[in-house]
Scaffold this motif. Structure first.
Motif, short mmCIF file in Angstrom:
data_model
loop_
_atom_site.label_atom_id
_atom_site.label_comp_id
_atom_site.label_asym_id
_atom_site.label_seq_id
_atom_site.Cartn_x
_atom_site.Cartn_y
_atom_site.Cartn_z
N THR A 1 0.79 -1.24 0.00
CA THR A 1 0.00 0.00 0.00
C THR A 1 0.82 1.29 0.00
O THR A 1 2.01 1.29 0.33
N THR A 2 0.14 2.37 -0.37
CA THR A 2 0.74 3.70 -0.49
C THR A 2 1.55 4.07 0.76
O THR A 2 2.70 4.51 0.65
N THR A 3 0.95 3.89 1.92
CA THR A 3 1.61 4.28 3.16
C THR A 3 2.87 3.44 3.42
O THR A 3 3.91 3.98 3.82
N GLU B 1 -8.13 19.15 -0.49
CA GLU B 1 -6.83 18.70 -1.00
C GLU B 1 -5.75 19.69 -0.62
O GLU B 1 -6.03 20.87 -0.40
N VAL B 2 -4.51 19.22 -0.54
CA VAL B 2 -3.35 20.09 -0.36
C VAL B 2 -2.57 20.22 -1.67
O VAL B 2 -1.81 21.17 -1.86
N ASP B 3 -2.78 19.27 -2.57
CA ASP B 3 -2.04 19.23 -3.84
C ASP B 3 -2.86 19.96 -4.90
O ASP B 3 -3.99 19.56 -5.18
N GLY C 1 -8.88 14.45 0.76
CA GLY C 1 -7.91 13.81 -0.13
C GLY C 1 -8.56 13.37 -1.42
O GLY C 1 -9.63 12.75 -1.41
N TYR C 2 -7.91 13.70 -2.54
CA TYR C 2 -8.42 13.28 -3.85
C TYR C 2 -7.31 12.59 -4.64
O TYR C 2 -7.03 12.87 -5.78
N GLY C 3 -6.61 11.66 -3.94
CA GLY C 3 -5.67 10.77 -4.62
C GLY C 3 -6.46 9.60 -5.18
O GLY C 3 -7.66 9.72 -5.46
N ASP D 1 -7.26 -1.12 -7.35
CA ASP D 1 -7.59 -1.43 -5.95
C ASP D 1 -7.93 -0.14 -5.20
O ASP D 1 -9.02 0.01 -4.63
N ASN D 2 -7.00 0.83 -5.22
CA ASN D 2 -7.20 2.04 -4.43
C ASN D 2 -8.44 2.81 -4.90
O ASN D 2 -9.12 3.44 -4.10
N LYS D 3 -8.73 2.73 -6.19
CA LYS D 3 -9.85 3.50 -6.72
C LYS D 3 -11.14 2.67 -6.81
O LYS D 3 -12.11 2.93 -6.09
N ILE E 1 -10.44 5.86 5.81
CA ILE E 1 -10.18 4.71 4.95
C ILE E 1 -8.71 4.68 4.51
O ILE E 1 -8.28 3.81 3.78
N GLY E 2 -7.92 5.63 5.03
CA GLY E 2 -6.46 5.60 4.85
C GLY E 2 -5.85 4.55 5.76
O GLY E 2 -6.53 4.02 6.64
N HIS E 3 -4.56 4.27 5.57
CA HIS E 3 -4.00 3.07 6.20
C HIS E 3 -3.94 3.12 7.73
O HIS E 3 -4.23 2.13 8.39
N PHE E 4 -3.51 4.24 8.30
CA PHE E 4 -3.35 4.28 9.76
C PHE E 4 -4.44 5.10 10.43
O PHE E 4 -5.16 5.85 9.78
N THR F 1 -9.07 10.12 3.50
CA THR F 1 -8.40 9.21 2.54
C THR F 1 -6.98 9.68 2.26
O THR F 1 -6.44 9.39 1.20
N THR F 2 -6.35 10.41 3.18
CA THR F 2 -5.10 11.10 2.83
C THR F 2 -3.83 10.31 3.11
O THR F 2 -2.79 10.63 2.53
N GLY F 3 -3.86 9.35 4.02
CA GLY F 3 -2.61 8.72 4.44
C GLY F 3 -1.76 9.69 5.25
O GLY F 3 -0.59 9.42 5.52
N ASN F 4 -2.35 10.81 5.63
CA ASN F 4 -1.63 11.82 6.41
C ASN F 4 -2.16 11.79 7.84
O ASN F 4 -3.09 11.06 8.16
N LYS F 5 -1.54 12.57 8.72
CA LYS F 5 -2.01 12.58 10.11
C LYS F 5 -2.76 13.87 10.42
O LYS F 5 -2.65 14.86 9.67
P1 NAI Z 1 -2.51 9.28 -2.69
O1 NAI Z 1 -1.19 9.82 -2.33
O2 NAI Z 1 -2.85 8.96 -4.10
O3 NAI Z 1 -3.68 10.24 -2.14
C1 NAI Z 1 -3.69 10.88 -0.91
C2 NAI Z 1 -4.11 12.34 -1.20
O4 NAI Z 1 -4.32 13.03 0.03
C3 NAI Z 1 -3.04 13.11 -1.98
O5 NAI Z 1 -3.56 13.61 -3.19
C4 NAI Z 1 -2.62 14.21 -1.01
O6 NAI Z 1 -2.31 15.42 -1.68
C5 NAI Z 1 -3.86 14.35 -0.15
N1 NAI Z 1 -3.61 14.95 1.17
C6 NAI Z 1 -2.52 14.81 1.98
N2 NAI Z 1 -2.69 15.52 3.11
C7 NAI Z 1 -3.90 16.10 3.04
C8 NAI Z 1 -4.64 16.94 3.90
N3 NAI Z 1 -4.13 17.34 5.07
N4 NAI Z 1 -5.87 17.37 3.50
C9 NAI Z 1 -6.38 16.98 2.31
N5 NAI Z 1 -5.73 16.19 1.44
C10 NAI Z 1 -4.51 15.74 1.80
O7 NAI Z 1 -2.69 7.96 -1.79
P2 NAI Z 1 -3.82 6.82 -1.98
O8 NAI Z 1 -3.26 5.74 -2.83
O9 NAI Z 1 -5.09 7.49 -2.35
O10 NAI Z 1 -3.88 6.23 -0.51
C11 NAI Z 1 -4.39 7.00 0.57
C12 NAI Z 1 -4.34 6.15 1.85
O11 NAI Z 1 -5.22 5.03 1.71
C13 NAI Z 1 -2.97 5.53 2.15
O12 NAI Z 1 -2.80 5.50 3.55
C14 NAI Z 1 -3.09 4.13 1.62
O13 NAI Z 1 -2.16 3.26 2.20
C15 NAI Z 1 -4.52 3.81 1.98
N6 NAI Z 1 -5.19 2.76 1.22
C16 NAI Z 1 -6.27 2.17 1.86
C17 NAI Z 1 -6.99 1.19 1.23
C18 NAI Z 1 -8.12 0.54 1.95
O14 NAI Z 1 -8.57 -0.52 1.51
N7 NAI Z 1 -8.64 1.11 3.00
C19 NAI Z 1 -6.66 0.74 -0.14
C20 NAI Z 1 -5.57 1.47 -0.74
C21 NAI Z 1 -4.88 2.45 -0.07
#
Ligand code: NAI
Length: 489
Positions: free
Chosen positions: A208-210, A294-296, A271-273, A241-243, A350-353, A326-330
């Motif tokens: 995963t991303t994190t 979003e921050v990006d 988050g709109y990754g 998977d992520n989408k 729904i982010g990892h941690f 959904t950010t993977g951020n804290k």
């Molecule tokens: P990504 O990097 O594509 O998207 C995360 C987005 O959050 C980025 O566009 C980033 O700019 C934005 N972001 C960061 N800090 C922010 C803030 N403070 N406010 C608003 N937006 C912010 O990552 P992805 O692939 O979308 O994964 C996100 C998280 O979900 C990760 O922790 C990943 O490990 C987890 N994940 C969870 C799954 C699940 O089944 N629950 C499946 C796949 C990934």
């Protein structure tokens, strides 16, 4: 062979129910089944001892049994305290040919609702094998197994485990303190344990991303102890998977937890990754009015062009019926945010941690009470205060990933893509150790394309074939790869 005492799951008698689900999942996982057919005869993973840390679901059971079909020995733990499907865990232990009385499958250490201490004990169990051997491969999701090995080696070299993890350790929150305890015990028992284990490991494939983010940080600091394959950034993983996985499993989690109608409501997605895109699409598909943060600037512009309002959580906090991170951020949703939400607003990550939503801050609000509606669904009631009268919010899975805590994660078909990348990654690192240094690699595009190809037939897709002259015109091979590495899909 029997597995006496060599596993820890909720209840082995769930195995039959689990086996039925696994059988149906196999039908939905054509990529994994094709890899069994292709590689079963040559057994490329013979001699591999795989320590797996990944949500112990029905889909993961098919992954585990694919690794075994290719010759690997496997031990497994979940990478989240709430994500195990107990019937899947039981079925894997019993195995396709064993029985509840004589289990003959794979040792699994996972059950739904572990404590943090139990979680890290389970992670330790997949790394410390009986008879003094250890794994020679890791299959990780979020990087916890990799983290435990690296921390162990670091502290063994230092000769002691510090009382405090120190600054700069992100994403581990309270968990890190538990790891320190685990390592302290282990260092006392065997001061060379982790160094010995690490020396045998040929590589890790990360889901995963994190977890990938952690690996790149480790590699940049020169601290990566073995080669790594970044499975997440295969196109057939993160862009699927992520989408599309989230598009299915986010509403599934919300429905199973609350059964609250989404249509007509306001849903906020931080988050709109890749994950955010799937989340937003699913909520819009249910008729919710979706707002993004979003921050990006690129992702913010994408969200706007896709027709979503993009603004600050602070600006709409009192309008949202659902708030999903959904950010993977804290620190994305604070306790102050939660105190200002609508009465009965639903909050989930729904982010990892679990550090995207400040659960510790929420618990520390003076006068707040927590009512368990059912496991992994809690109502937090704020007392009347300067913000307003008594009101409550519903928090899913205690701030941990809700699609796996409240539902059963992504469906089989999409996980077949992710896990086909995992299996190919394991074969790469195990069979070609000389081709990989202590760095983070992605799978070559031909293999990514291969994973997609393995899933076309089941969907009735007919692929157009390039003519030789068309291929020459584009400067590519008829058999691919079809895109340059910088192409973004
Ligand atoms: P990504 O990097 O594509 O998207 C995360 C987005 O959050 C980025 O566009 C980033 O700019 C934005 N972001 C960061 N800090 C922010 C803030 N403070 N406010 C608003 N937006 C912010 O990552 P992805 O692939 O979308 O994964 C996100 C998280 O979900 C990760 O922790 C990943 O490990 C987890 N994940 C969870 C799954 C699940 O089944 N629950 C499946 C796949 C990934």
């Amino acid at each position: 062979s029997e597995l006496p005492g060599q596993y820890k799951v909720r209840d082995l008698t769930l195995a039959e129910a689990g086996r039925h689900q696994i059988r149906l999942a196999e039908h939905e996982m054509p990529g994994l089944m094709a890899l069994r057919t292709e590689f079963g005869p040559t057994q490329p993973l013979a001699g591999a001892r795989v320590a797996g840390s990944l949500h112990m679901t029905v889909q993961t059971a098919v992954l585990i049994e694919t690794l075994v079909a290719l010759g690997a020995e496997v031990r497994w733990a979940s990478c989240n305290i709430f994500s195990t499907q107990d019937e899947a865990a039981a079925a894997v232990v019993v195995g396709p040919h064993g029985s509840v009385d004589a289990p003959a499958g794979v040792p699994v250490f996972a059950w739904k609702g572990e404590s943090l201490e139990e979680y890290w004990e389970c992670t330790e169990q997949i790394l410390v094998w009986p008879g003094g051997t250890g794994p020679n491969m890791i299959l990780d999701d979020g990087g916890d197994a990799t983290l435990l090995v690296h921390k162990g080696v670091q502290y063994e070299a230092a000769g002691a485990v510090p009382a405090d993890p120190g600054p700069g350790e992100q994403g581990y929150s309270e968990e890190l303190l538990v790891i320190l305890d685990t390592l302290r015990r282990s260092l006392a028992a065997d001061p060379q344990r982790w160094t010995t284990i690490a020396a045998q490991i040929k590589g890790v494939t990360e889901e995963t991303t994190t977890g990938v983010h952690r690996l790149y940080q480790l590699a940049e600091a020169g601290g990566l102890l073995f080669p790594a394959i970044n499975v997440n950034d295969s196109v057939t993983k993160s862009k699927f998977d992520n989408k599309y996985g989230i598009r299915h499993s986010l509403p599934d989690g919300i429905n199973r937890a609350t059964d609250v109608l989404m249509g007509g409501k306001v849903a906020f997605v931080a988050g709109y990754g890749d994950v955010g895109k799937g989340a937003a699409e699913a909520l819009r598909g249910q008729g919710a009015r979706v707002i993004i943060s979003e921050v990006d600037p690129i992702c913010a512009l994408q969200a706007a062009m896709d027709g979503f309002q993009v603004t600050l959580l602070d600006d709409v906090i009192d309008q949202a019926d659902f708030v999903i991170t959904t950010t993977g951020n804290k620190d994305v949703v604070s306790a102050a945010h939660m105190s200002r939400m609508k009465n009965k607003a639903i909050v989930g990550n729904i982010g990892h941690f679990d550090n995207e939503i400040d659960m510790a801050g929420l618990a520390a609000v003076p006068g707040i009470t927590r009512t368990e509606i059912k496991p992994q669904v809690h109502e937090w009631t704020f007392p009347a205060d300067e913000v307003g009268p008594e009101r409550s919010i519903i928090v899913l899975s205690e701030g941990r990933l809700l699609n796996l805590g409240n539902a059963t994660g992504h469906p089989s078909f999409v996980m077949s893509n992710s896990f086909s990348n995992q299996v190919i990654g394991q074969i790469e690192l195990f069979t070609k150790p000389d081709e990989y240094a202590r760095e983070v690699y992605r799978l070559p595009k031909v293999l990514d394309e291969k994973v997609a190809r393995l899933h076309l037939g089941a969907l009735g897709v007919r692929l157009t074939e390039l003519t030789k002259s068309q291929a020459e015109y584009l400067g590519i091979d008829v058999a691919g790869p079809y895109k340059a590495d910088h192409y973004r899909y």
